[in-house]
Design a protein around this motif. Structure first.
Motif, PDB file in Angstrom:
ATOM      1  N   UNK A 102     -72.648  23.721 -93.626  1.00  0.00           N
ATOM      2  CA  UNK A 102     -71.009  24.033 -93.795  1.00  0.00           C
ATOM      3  C   UNK A 102     -70.642  24.278 -95.364  1.00  0.00           C
ATOM      4  N   UNK A 144     -59.771  20.647 -89.824  1.00  0.00           N
ATOM      5  CA  UNK A 144     -58.942  19.790 -90.425  1.00  0.00           C
ATOM      6  C   UNK A 144     -57.694  19.068 -89.648  1.00  0.00           C
ATOM      7  N   UNK A 174     -50.834  15.362 -95.903  1.00  0.00           N
ATOM      8  CA  UNK A 174     -51.158  16.482 -95.280  1.00  0.00           C
ATOM      9  C   UNK A 174     -51.283  16.390 -93.912  1.00  0.00           C
ATOM     10  N   UNK A 201     -59.639  11.429 -94.892  1.00  0.00           N
ATOM     11  CA  UNK A 201     -59.547  12.659 -94.090  1.00  0.00           C
ATOM     12  C   UNK A 201     -60.047  12.499 -92.649  1.00  0.00           C
ATOM     13  N   UNK A 223     -64.349  17.830 -84.145  1.00  0.00           N
ATOM     14  CA  UNK A 223     -65.342  18.803 -83.944  1.00  0.00           C
ATOM     15  C   UNK A 223     -65.654  18.952 -82.638  1.00  0.00           C
ATOM     16  N   UNK A 275     -64.480  12.706 -86.766  1.00  0.00           N
ATOM     17  CA  UNK A 275     -64.892  12.395 -87.903  1.00  0.00           C
ATOM     18  C   UNK A 275     -63.834  12.056 -88.992  1.00  0.00           C
ATOM     19  N   UNK A 299     -69.300  23.940 -83.068  1.00  0.00           N
ATOM     20  CA  UNK A 299     -68.148  24.388 -83.824  1.00  0.00           C
ATOM     21  C   UNK A 299     -68.264  23.706 -85.187  1.00  0.00           C
ATOM     22  N   UNK A 300     -67.258  24.230 -85.877  1.00  0.00           N
ATOM     23  CA  UNK A 300     -67.144  23.384 -87.348  1.00  0.00           C
ATOM     24  C   UNK A 300     -65.968  22.389 -87.199  1.00  0.00           C
ATOM     25  N   UNK A 301     -65.849  21.849 -88.254  1.00  0.00           N
ATOM     26  CA  UNK A 301     -64.643  20.706 -88.442  1.00  0.00           C
ATOM     27  C   UNK A 301     -63.428  21.301 -88.522  1.00  0.00           C
ATOM     28  N   UNK A 336     -54.628  14.547 -93.861  1.00  0.00           N
ATOM     29  CA  UNK A 336     -55.316  13.902 -95.117  1.00  0.00           C
ATOM     30  C   UNK A 336     -54.214  12.526 -95.612  1.00  0.00           C
ATOM     31  N   UNK A 349     -50.970  18.828 -91.457  1.00  0.00           N
ATOM     32  CA  UNK A 349     -50.809  20.328 -90.960  1.00  0.00           C
ATOM     33  C   UNK A 349     -51.569  20.574 -89.896  1.00  0.00           C
ATOM     34  N   UNK A 355     -61.261  14.719 -89.231  1.00  0.00           N
ATOM     35  CA  UNK A 355     -61.423  16.041 -88.721  1.00  0.00           C
ATOM     36  C   UNK A 355     -61.897  15.817 -87.048  1.00  0.00           C
ATOM     37  N   UNK A 395     -65.911  25.532 -93.030  1.00  0.00           N
ATOM     38  CA  UNK A 395     -65.997  26.663 -92.281  1.00  0.00           C
ATOM     39  C   UNK A 395     -66.689  26.257 -91.067  1.00  0.00           C
ATOM     40  N   UNK A 396     -67.235  27.401 -90.197  1.00  0.00           N
ATOM     41  CA  UNK A 396     -67.556  27.025 -88.977  1.00  0.00           C
ATOM     42  C   UNK A 396     -69.207  26.697 -89.027  1.00  0.00           C
TER      43      UNK A 396
END
Lengths: 112, 110
Positions: free
Chosen positions: B88, A45, A56, A33, A37, A91, A41-43, A48, A58, A35, B101-102
């Protein structure tokens, strides 16, 4: 037993150049995968992959971004003609059977 | 699109107290995972709970899952300074990709 290896750890590019980010999964892992960041903030996507297949993509912009996971060698995330907005931490994670992910230390891309 | 949403976004507690973080998600899942990230580092897997499980423990961690409410909670008991990190949740939706999630930024005060 080496973990997920990402290189380079830091990558500086000027606008318009190409960035190549490498990820060697853990031994025996066939799922990768990617990602992205941004700070605080979050990761998000991106893509994959399994060996030689994109499962994927997307989350990946349709232009300038591509990813591969060849039969031999690391997975590569390639960003062509980088822009300042591409600056982020990228990542990579690998898994054996789509469950628990093992993460690399990330590549910090800075676009000048 | 974001699948999981953690709550609160940030949490500060005294060392020794318990920390509770929540995660809500949107679609049916196969499993839900919790990860931890120290500043600038890669994520580390903490615990996985499957859709047919309701509660799981690992050391000082306790995770619950309520599929009817599409929510999960992570409880860290007897917090320590070393627990300071971002946490997370990640969901494995039926289309296989794993979405994060964030995050909740947890700060343990000495």
């Amino acid at each position: 037993n080496a973990g997920v290896m990402q290189n380079p750890r830091h990558l500086v590019r000027r606008r318009g150049q190409e960035a190549r980010l490498r990820c060697s999964p853990m031994k025996g892992h066939s799922h990768v995968y990617w990602y992205r960041q941004l700070p605080e903030e979050g990761l998000k996507f991106m893509v994959y992959l399994q060996k030689e297949n994109i499962i994927d993509e997307s989350g990946m912009p349709k232009e300038r971004f591509s990813a591969e996971f060849p039969k031999e060698g690391p997975s590569i995330l390639r960003i062509q003609q980088v822009v300042r907005g591409d600056s982020a931490a990228y990542f990579c994670a690998s898994s054996a059977m789509d469950e628990k992910l093992f993460f690399g230390s990330g590549t910090q891309l800075s676009v000048l | 699109s974001q699948q999981g949403e953690e709550d609160p976004q940030a949490l500060s507690i005294q060392e020794g107290e318990n920390a509770t973080m929540n995660c809500s998600y949107k679609t049916s899942i196969n499993n839900l995972q919790w990860y931890r990230q120290n500043s600038g580092r890669g994520l580390v897997h903490l615990i996985l709970i499957r859709s047919n499980e309701r509660e799981k423990h690992s050391g000082r961690l306790r995770v619950t899952l309520d599929t009817s409410k599409k929510s999960s909670s992570l409880l860290i008991t007897a917090s320590r300074a070393a627990d300071t990190a971002s946490y997370f949740c990640a969901t494995d939706a039926r289309d296989d990709k794993i979405i994060f999630g964030k995050g909740t930024r947890l700060h343990i005060l000495p």
